[in-house]
Design an enzyme around this catalytic site. Structure first.
Site, PDB file in Angstrom:
ATOM      1  N   GLN A 154      -5.458  -2.365   9.804  1.00 18.76           N
ATOM      2  CA  GLN A 154      -4.996  -3.576   9.130  1.00 18.76           C
ATOM      3  C   GLN A 154      -5.435  -4.821   9.895  1.00 18.76           C
ATOM      4  OE1 GLN A 154      -3.140  -3.855   6.079  1.00 18.76           O
ATOM      5  NE2 GLN A 154      -3.770  -5.962   6.422  1.00 18.76           N
ATOM      6  N   ASP A 194     -11.481   1.477   3.507  1.00 18.52           N
ATOM      7  CA  ASP A 194     -11.730   0.060   3.252  1.00 18.52           C
ATOM      8  C   ASP A 194     -13.204  -0.243   3.029  1.00 18.52           C
ATOM      9  OD1 ASP A 194      -9.539  -1.511   2.959  1.00 18.52           O
ATOM     10  OD2 ASP A 194      -9.269  -1.948   5.085  1.00 18.52           O
ATOM     11  N   LYS A 252       0.848  -1.202   0.000  1.00 16.72           N
ATOM     12  CA  LYS A 252       0.000   0.000   0.000  1.00 16.72           C
ATOM     13  C   LYS A 252       0.876   1.243   0.000  1.00 16.72           C
ATOM     14  CE  LYS A 252      -3.714  -2.478   2.230  1.00 16.72           C
ATOM     15  NZ  LYS A 252      -4.028  -3.078   3.507  1.00 16.72           N
TER      16      LYS A 252
END
Ligand code: NAP
Length: 275
Positions: A92, A115, A48
């Site tokens: 995460q 997300d 990322k």
């Protein structure tokens, strides 16, 4: 069989996103909260960071101790919510057992939910009012769009019902007029379902789960699974399945690169929404 090349599409998309960011002079920052440090998590985060940097997006990773209390994670999220320099916040996964991932995710402000995993975002898909799609779901839809594969009226089998992939994908495909069979570990007749499906999307994380005898000729296969077998990354599809596919995603190089590209896509969407 035509291979669906996620690496090639990621490159094209990133070029496009870089231009949007440069032309719009957009200042974008992604805040990542990491609690578990292992090879897979480190790799996801490094990826990322790498592709964000490539298009001119800043990334700030906060690595918390494994024994960090849930309340401390929530406090950090709330602080990032208030920080005007932060465009998107990403927690995460996985997180340690004593931390409730969904509860913490819920604290991310919807306008920073890169997300797309807050209840509000997930519910917006179910309500036919999609806002931010979870990155893997968005990546799968982009792949289908890129190869001009129609969704409307198709039978689609999804294997896996997680909030991250299967559930929101089911909703997004229904919104696009597919007939969706959502399968999971308790599904009794998986083969009967995959056999009548035009598109089979597996997100179970089980190597060799979908075999050649389970699919119809010329089916379209999207393999989301990422499994390490003897040090090699493989998906959920057996190798010889390619004999029956019209289109197939490789692992690695299919859905994975698309997921990363969609993080960037979502950040731009959030930035534009925040203007
Ligand atoms: P998850 O939360 O563990 O969910 C797995 C799902 O698969 C569950 O719904 C489970 O059923 C189902 N399942 C497990 N074994 C099965 C079987 N034998 N038959 C039918 N269904 C079965 O996993 P996830 O987070 O959704 O991820 C799934 C896979 O996709 C993993 O390999 C992950 O690494 C990969 N992934 C890849 C990307 C990417 O960008 N390429 C992104 C996200 C995830 P139950 O609900 O009944 O337990």
């Amino acid at each position: 069989m035509k291979e669906m090349n996620g690496i090639k599409i990621r490159k094209e998309l990133l070029d496009e996103y870089q231009e949007i960011i440069q032309k719009g002079n957009l200042s974008i920052k992604l805040a990542i909260i990491q609690i578990i440090e292992n090879e897979a998590c480190n790799l996801y985060i490094r990826n990322k960071e790498k592709y964000a940097a490539q298009v001119g997006i800043k990334t700030e990773v906060t690595l918390l101790e494994k024994d960090t209390k849930e309340i401390e994670v929530i406090e950090l999220i709330e602080k990032l919510n208030q920080d005007p320099t932060v465009t998107g916040i990403l927690l995460q996964s996985p997180v340690p057992e004593h931390i409730d991932f969904q509860k913490c995710t819920e604290k991310i402000a919807i306008e920073k939910d890169v997300d797309g995993l807050t209840k509000e975002n997930l519910f917006s898909i179910r309500n036919h009012q999609e806002k931010i799609l979870p990155c893997t779901v968005a990546g799968i839809l982009k792949l289908l769009e890129y190869y001009q594969i129609p969704i409307e009226g198709k039978n689609v089998a999804i294997i896996g019902r997680s909030n991250l992939v299967g559930r929101p994908l089911e909703d997004a495909l229904i919104n696009r007029n597919a007939t969706v069979f959502l399968c999971h570990s308790k599904t009794k007749n998986l083969k009967e379902i995959t056999k009548i499906s035009d598109i089979v999307i597996s997100a179970a994380g089980v190597p060799n789960l979908i075999t050649k005898d389970m699919v119809k000729k010329d089916f379209i296969g999207i393999d989301v699974g990422m499994n390490l077998v003897e040090g090699k990354l493989v998906g959920d599809f057996a190798k010889d399945i390619e004999e029956k596919a019209s289109y197939l995603t490789p692992v690695p190089g299919g859905v994975g690169p698309m997921t990363v590209a969609m993080v960037i896509h979502n950040l731009i969407e959030l930035k534009n929404g925040m203007k």
